[in-house]
Design a protein around this motif. Sequence first.
Motif, PDB file in Angstrom:
ATOM      1  N   PHE A  91      -1.250  -1.466   0.956  1.00  0.00           N
ATOM      2  CA  PHE A  91      -1.369  -2.712   1.835  1.00  0.00           C
ATOM      3  C   PHE A  91      -2.254  -2.184   2.968  1.00  0.00           C
ATOM      4  O   PHE A  91      -2.257  -2.796   4.137  1.00  0.00           O
ATOM      5  N   SER A  92      -3.109  -1.121   2.769  1.00  0.00           N
ATOM      6  CA  SER A  92      -3.985  -0.776   3.825  1.00  0.00           C
ATOM      7  C   SER A  92      -5.196  -1.697   3.802  1.00  0.00           C
ATOM      8  O   SER A  92      -5.340  -2.380   2.796  1.00  0.00           O
ATOM      9  N   LYS A  93      -5.830  -1.808   5.093  1.00  0.00           N
ATOM     10  CA  LYS A  93      -6.775  -2.765   5.438  1.00  0.00           C
ATOM     11  C   LYS A  93      -7.942  -2.410   4.331  1.00  0.00           C
ATOM     12  O   LYS A  93      -8.225  -3.422   3.697  1.00  0.00           O
ATOM     13  N   LEU A 123       4.879   1.589   2.631  1.00  0.00           N
ATOM     14  CA  LEU A 123       4.351   1.760   3.897  1.00  0.00           C
ATOM     15  C   LEU A 123       3.535   0.788   4.351  1.00  0.00           C
ATOM     16  O   LEU A 123       2.493   1.086   5.260  1.00  0.00           O
ATOM     17  N   CYS A 124       4.004  -0.545   4.325  1.00  0.00           N
ATOM     18  CA  CYS A 124       3.460  -1.410   4.824  1.00  0.00           C
ATOM     19  C   CYS A 124       3.167  -1.540   6.231  1.00  0.00           C
ATOM     20  O   CYS A 124       4.428  -1.365   7.147  1.00  0.00           O
ATOM     21  N   VAL A 129      -1.964  -5.105   7.776  1.00  0.00           N
ATOM     22  CA  VAL A 129      -2.436  -6.374   7.009  1.00  0.00           C
ATOM     23  C   VAL A 129      -2.707  -7.640   7.637  1.00  0.00           C
ATOM     24  O   VAL A 129      -3.826  -8.168   7.118  1.00  0.00           O
ATOM     25  N   ALA A 130      -2.241  -7.957   8.803  1.00  0.00           N
ATOM     26  CA  ALA A 130      -2.928  -9.093   9.482  1.00  0.00           C
ATOM     27  C   ALA A 130      -4.204  -9.042   9.753  1.00  0.00           C
ATOM     28  O   ALA A 130      -5.061  -9.837   9.698  1.00  0.00           O
ATOM     29  N   GLN A 156       8.948 -12.230   6.457  1.00  0.00           N
ATOM     30  CA  GLN A 156       9.140 -12.407   7.897  1.00  0.00           C
ATOM     31  C   GLN A 156       8.306 -11.219   8.688  1.00  0.00           C
ATOM     32  O   GLN A 156       7.667 -11.508   9.810  1.00  0.00           O
ATOM     33  N   LEU A 157       8.412 -10.176   8.160  1.00  0.00           N
ATOM     34  CA  LEU A 157       7.624  -9.138   8.738  1.00  0.00           C
ATOM     35  C   LEU A 157       6.269  -9.322   8.689  1.00  0.00           C
ATOM     36  O   LEU A 157       5.532  -9.097   9.909  1.00  0.00           O
TER      37      LEU A 157
END
Length: 306
Positions: A91-93, A123-124, A129-130, A156-157
């Motif tokens: 989930f890395s940018k 490892l999110c 991610v945002a 939710q996270l």
Amino acid sequence: MEYINIPKTDLKASKLALGCMRIADKSVEDVEKLIYKALELGINFFDHADIYGGGKSEQLFGEVLKRNPGLREKMIIQTKCAIVPGKMYDFSKEHILKSVDESLERLQCGYIDILLLHRPDALCDPMEVAEAFDELHRTGKVRNFGVSNHTPLQIQLLEKYSKYPIIINQLQLSIVHSVMIDSGLNMNMVEPFAQDKDGGVLDFCRLNDIVIQPWSIVQASWADGTFIDNPKYQKLNDVLDELSEKYGVTKNAIAVAWILRHPAMMQPIAGTTSPLHLEETAKAVDVKLTREEWYRLYLAGDKPLP
Ligand SMILES: NC(=O)c1ccc[n+]([C@@H]2O[C@H](COP(=O)([O-])OP(=O)(O)OC[C@H]3O[C@@H](n4cnc5c(N)ncnc54)[C@H](OP(=O)(O)O)[C@@H]3O)[C@@H](O)[C@H]2O)c1
């Protein structure tokens, strides 16, 4: 065909979607026929992932779009990222942005309607991610975001830091794989069926207007293939036979009607590569099973009621 207005978006999506995981070994002509059959049936929603066929599924689909310039605007295209096969979830940018660029190139289109994070990454970092979502939305590459195989807390996270709502959760669901339904039906019992393995994902999605996209709707497992006409699922096939005769549709269509009978916002993903099978499956939308039939199928899938 019936349609769902996907909450928090302007998307009007067909209740049945076409999954493109298995098209990778088909010819462009075969994929073109499948796409045209889908559109003729009113199916406007197409599900991809960067990893399907190692990118070949998106590539073939893109070739069809290139040959038929009017097609893109008739479609809702969803793809996924973040699985690095055999190695990790990412989930890395950097990975998310790169994956979307590569999908856009293969699909030969300027934007993706919905991007899903394919499987939770241990490892999110939700802030990272945002940031990726922000950049993808700002540059017009992705219009909406969702997830696949995520628990309520994981959603939710992500939402805590993202400006964009999670609109989809794609989850395995069929008569023989109904974990998200089993635990609710057996709450507070000692049987293994009572175990909540997903954090109450079904009710969470309902409470938060998240569309559930069931995958492997007739596939039992990689080893067993589909449960249709499979001797391991004889009791289930007996009931499917009876209802298939009653409603004048195939057993596959009854299996999909079972999913659609659930009052959550369900949008099953049909994984067929055959125009004929797709046409048969699409008839599920017109079948409204009775409550008793729904439970008979559930029990015939070897599930207990307390
Ligand atoms: N998010 C995730 O983790 C995840 C995981 C797996 C899949 N998916 C998505 O879900 C989609 C569907 O998954 P799936 O392919 O495993 O499941 P599926 O829809 O249950 O299809 C499984 C198999 O059933 C056969 N089939 C389907 N309809 C049929 C019919 N009417 N008559 C006879 N055979 C029929 C298909 O063969 P034929 O081609 O011969 O019809 C196909 O090989 C994928 O394309 C993908 O988009 C998502």
